[in-house]
Design a protein around this motif. Sequence first.
Motif, PDB file in Angstrom:
ATOM      1  N   GLN A 173       0.824  -1.205   0.000  1.00 16.96           N
ATOM      2  CA  GLN A 173       0.000   0.000   0.000  1.00 16.96           C
ATOM      3  C   GLN A 173       0.860   1.258   0.000  1.00 16.96           C
ATOM      4  N   GLU A 174       1.946   1.242   0.745  1.00 15.23           N
ATOM      5  CA  GLU A 174       2.836   2.405   0.785  1.00 15.23           C
ATOM      6  C   GLU A 174       3.476   2.640  -0.581  1.00 15.23           C
ATOM      7  N   ILE A 175       3.907   1.559  -1.224  1.00 18.99           N
ATOM      8  CA  ILE A 175       4.524   1.688  -2.548  1.00 18.99           C
ATOM      9  C   ILE A 175       3.507   2.222  -3.550  1.00 18.99           C
ATOM     10  N   VAL A 176       2.276   1.738  -3.452  1.00 18.75           N
ATOM     11  CA  VAL A 176       1.214   2.199  -4.353  1.00 18.75           C
ATOM     12  C   VAL A 176       1.001   3.702  -4.211  1.00 18.75           C
ATOM     13  N   VAL A 177       0.968   4.182  -2.975  1.00 15.37           N
ATOM     14  CA  VAL A 177       0.772   5.618  -2.735  1.00 15.37           C
ATOM     15  C   VAL A 177       1.895   6.426  -3.372  1.00 15.37           C
ATOM     16  N   TYR A 178       3.139   5.965  -3.204  1.00 16.68           N
ATOM     17  CA  TYR A 178       4.277   6.673  -3.792  1.00 16.68           C
ATOM     18  C   TYR A 178       4.179   6.693  -5.317  1.00 16.68           C
ATOM     19  N   LEU A 179       3.827   5.550  -5.899  1.00 21.66           N
ATOM     20  CA  LEU A 179       3.762   5.464  -7.358  1.00 21.66           C
ATOM     21  C   LEU A 179       2.606   6.287  -7.918  1.00 21.66           C
ATOM     22  N   GLU A 180       1.505   6.355  -7.192  1.00 27.36           N
ATOM     23  CA  GLU A 180       0.389   7.197  -7.636  1.00 27.36           C
ATOM     24  C   GLU A 180       0.825   8.656  -7.712  1.00 27.36           C
ATOM     25  N   LYS A 181       1.631   9.082  -6.750  1.00 29.90           N
ATOM     26  CA  LYS A 181       2.142  10.450  -6.775  1.00 29.90           C
ATOM     27  C   LYS A 181       3.050  10.657  -7.987  1.00 29.90           C
ATOM     28  N   CYS A 182       3.874   9.659  -8.275  1.00 27.53           N
ATOM     29  CA  CYS A 182       4.758   9.747  -9.445  1.00 27.53           C
ATOM     30  C   CYS A 182       3.943   9.913 -10.722  1.00 27.53           C
ATOM     31  N   LEU A 183       2.877   9.128 -10.832  1.00 29.72           N
ATOM     32  CA  LEU A 183       2.075   9.127 -12.047  1.00 29.72           C
ATOM     33  C   LEU A 183       1.223  10.379 -12.193  1.00 29.72           C
ATOM     34  N   GLU A 188       7.038  13.468 -18.675  1.00 31.51           N
ATOM     35  CA  GLU A 188       8.491  13.498 -18.821  1.00 31.51           C
ATOM     36  C   GLU A 188       9.222  13.433 -17.477  1.00 31.51           C
ATOM     37  N   ASP A 189       8.510  13.691 -16.386  1.00 27.36           N
ATOM     38  CA  ASP A 189       9.139  13.679 -15.063  1.00 27.36           C
ATOM     39  C   ASP A 189       8.925  12.364 -14.313  1.00 27.36           C
ATOM     40  N   ARG A 190       8.033  11.531 -14.809  1.00 28.29           N
ATOM     41  CA  ARG A 190       7.638  10.343 -14.049  1.00 28.29           C
ATOM     42  C   ARG A 190       8.786   9.366 -13.821  1.00 28.29           C
ATOM     43  N   ILE A 191       9.587   9.127 -14.854  1.00 27.12           N
ATOM     44  CA  ILE A 191      10.636   8.120 -14.731  1.00 27.12           C
ATOM     45  C   ILE A 191      11.633   8.485 -13.637  1.00 27.12           C
ATOM     46  N   PHE A 192      11.950   9.785 -13.512  1.00 27.74           N
ATOM     47  CA  PHE A 192      12.900  10.207 -12.487  1.00 27.74           C
ATOM     48  C   PHE A 192      12.268  10.149 -11.096  1.00 27.74           C
ATOM     49  N   ALA A 193      10.965  10.437 -11.026  1.00 28.60           N
ATOM     50  CA  ALA A 193      10.264  10.341  -9.749  1.00 28.60           C
ATOM     51  C   ALA A 193      10.210   8.890  -9.281  1.00 28.60           C
ATOM     52  N   VAL A 194       9.918   7.976 -10.209  1.00 24.93           N
ATOM     53  CA  VAL A 194       9.884   6.552  -9.870  1.00 24.93           C
ATOM     54  C   VAL A 194      11.276   6.077  -9.464  1.00 24.93           C
ATOM     55  N   GLY A 200      14.748   4.836  -2.639  1.00 25.79           N
ATOM     56  CA  GLY A 200      14.422   5.045  -1.233  1.00 25.79           C
ATOM     57  C   GLY A 200      14.095   6.476  -0.907  1.00 25.79           C
ATOM     58  N   SER A 201      14.100   7.363  -1.924  1.00 31.22           N
ATOM     59  CA  SER A 201      13.749   8.767  -1.725  1.00 31.22           C
ATOM     60  C   SER A 201      12.286   8.932  -2.065  1.00 31.22           C
ATOM     61  N   VAL A 202      11.421   8.967  -1.030  1.00 36.32           N
ATOM     62  CA  VAL A 202       9.985   8.960  -1.268  1.00 36.32           C
ATOM     63  C   VAL A 202       9.405  10.351  -1.448  1.00 36.32           C
ATOM     64  N   ALA A 203      10.247  11.368  -1.473  1.00 36.22           N
ATOM     65  CA  ALA A 203       9.755  12.724  -1.734  1.00 36.22           C
ATOM     66  C   ALA A 203       9.570  12.869  -3.231  1.00 36.22           C
ATOM     67  N   VAL A 204       8.562  12.171  -3.757  1.00 41.75           N
ATOM     68  CA  VAL A 204       8.417  12.046  -5.202  1.00 41.75           C
ATOM     69  C   VAL A 204       7.929  13.312  -5.873  1.00 41.75           C
ATOM     70  N   GLU A 225      11.848   2.614 -15.825  1.00 43.27           N
ATOM     71  CA  GLU A 225      11.271   2.577 -17.169  1.00 43.27           C
ATOM     72  C   GLU A 225      10.500   1.279 -17.393  1.00 43.27           C
ATOM     73  N   GLU A 226      11.075   0.174 -16.935  1.00 47.30           N
ATOM     74  CA  GLU A 226      10.418  -1.128 -17.088  1.00 47.30           C
ATOM     75  C   GLU A 226       9.096  -1.162 -16.325  1.00 47.30           C
ATOM     76  N   LEU A 227       9.098  -0.583 -15.132  1.00 49.32           N
ATOM     77  CA  LEU A 227       7.886  -0.551 -14.310  1.00 49.32           C
ATOM     78  C   LEU A 227       6.792   0.276 -14.977  1.00 49.32           C
ATOM     79  N   LEU A 228       7.161   1.437 -15.495  1.00 52.82           N
ATOM     80  CA  LEU A 228       6.185   2.305 -16.156  1.00 52.82           C
ATOM     81  C   LEU A 228       5.637   1.652 -17.428  1.00 52.82           C
ATOM     82  N   GLU A 229       6.502   0.987 -18.173  1.00 54.32           N
ATOM     83  CA  GLU A 229       6.060   0.318 -19.399  1.00 54.32           C
ATOM     84  C   GLU A 229       5.101  -0.828 -19.083  1.00 54.32           C
ATOM     85  N   LYS A 230       5.405  -1.577 -18.028  1.00 49.06           N
ATOM     86  CA  LYS A 230       4.544  -2.694 -17.650  1.00 49.06           C
ATOM     87  C   LYS A 230       3.185  -2.196 -17.192  1.00 49.06           C
ATOM     88  N   LEU A 231       3.189  -1.101 -16.450  1.00 53.64           N
ATOM     89  CA  LEU A 231       1.929  -0.539 -15.978  1.00 53.64           C
ATOM     90  C   LEU A 231       1.100  -0.019 -17.153  1.00 53.64           C
TER      91      LEU A 231
END
Length: 236
Positions: A173-183, A188-194, A200-204, A225-231
Motif C-alpha cells: 500500500q505504501e509503494i502504491v501511494v508513492y507510485l500514484e504520486k509519481c504518475l 516526462e518527469d515520471r521516470i525520475f520520480a519513480v 528510497g527517496s519517497v519525496a516524489v 522505465e520497465e515498471l512504467l512500461e509494464k503498468l
Amino acid sequence: MKKPNFQAWLQQPISDDPEVILAGKLEYLRLYLTDAMREIRNKAELTQAQLAEKLGVKQAAVSKLESALKDHELESVLHYLHTLGADLLIAVKQGDDLYQASDNDGVLLVDVPDVVSQKALAANMNLREYVRAAIEKFSSEDNRLRTALVKLLESDESVAVKVRELLITKTTQEIVVYLEKCLSLPEEDRIFAVKNVLAGSVAVAESNRGTSNEINELELLDLAEELLEKLAEILG
C-alpha cells in the motif's frame, strides 16, 4: 463532555497574532478529527491491530493516525476512513463563500465555478448530475490505477520482484501511494520520480535526479522505465 461547536469556535478571536490563531485551529482540528476516527473504529468493533491489517500497515501507523499529537497526511486519513466506510467532508470558507466537496452521494459541491455550470448545461445535465458524474468518473479512474498497481506489485513479474526487493521495508500500500504520486506528475518527469522512489527517496514531488549508494543510477532508471512500461501495458 459535549464537544464545542466547531464553526462557532473558528469565529472566536483567539488572538490578534496570525500564528497563534493558526496553531489553535490546527490543534482543535487534530483533536476533533482523531476523536472521530477512534469513535468510528470502535463502532466497527475493530482493534488498532485489526484495522492495521485491513489497511496494509503496521499497528503503530494506526496509532499515529489516531494521535492528536501527530501531523496527519490527508491521503492517510482518507484511506483510514474509506476502509471503515466513512467519508471526510471538507469545506473551505472565505467570507460569505463556501466551497464544500465530498464523495458522499448526499453531499456535492456547494459552490462551483461558472465554467462547471456551463459544462453541465452543454452536457444537458443539471449541476448536481454533472458533478456526481464527474466524481464517479475520477473515482473510477483512481480505483482502476490503484487496482492495477496492487496487482502488478503482488505478481511474479520480474519487475515486481525487483521492486519488492528494493523496497522490502515498505508495504504494498505504501509503494502504491508513492507510485500514484509519481504518475500524477508530467509524463516526462515520471521516470525520475519513480527512480527516486526505488532509491528510497519517497519525496516524489521532486523529480530531479537523485543519487544512490546502493544501486547503480542507470539500473534504477532502467527499472523505473520497465515498471512504467509494464503498468502502461496493463492499463492499455
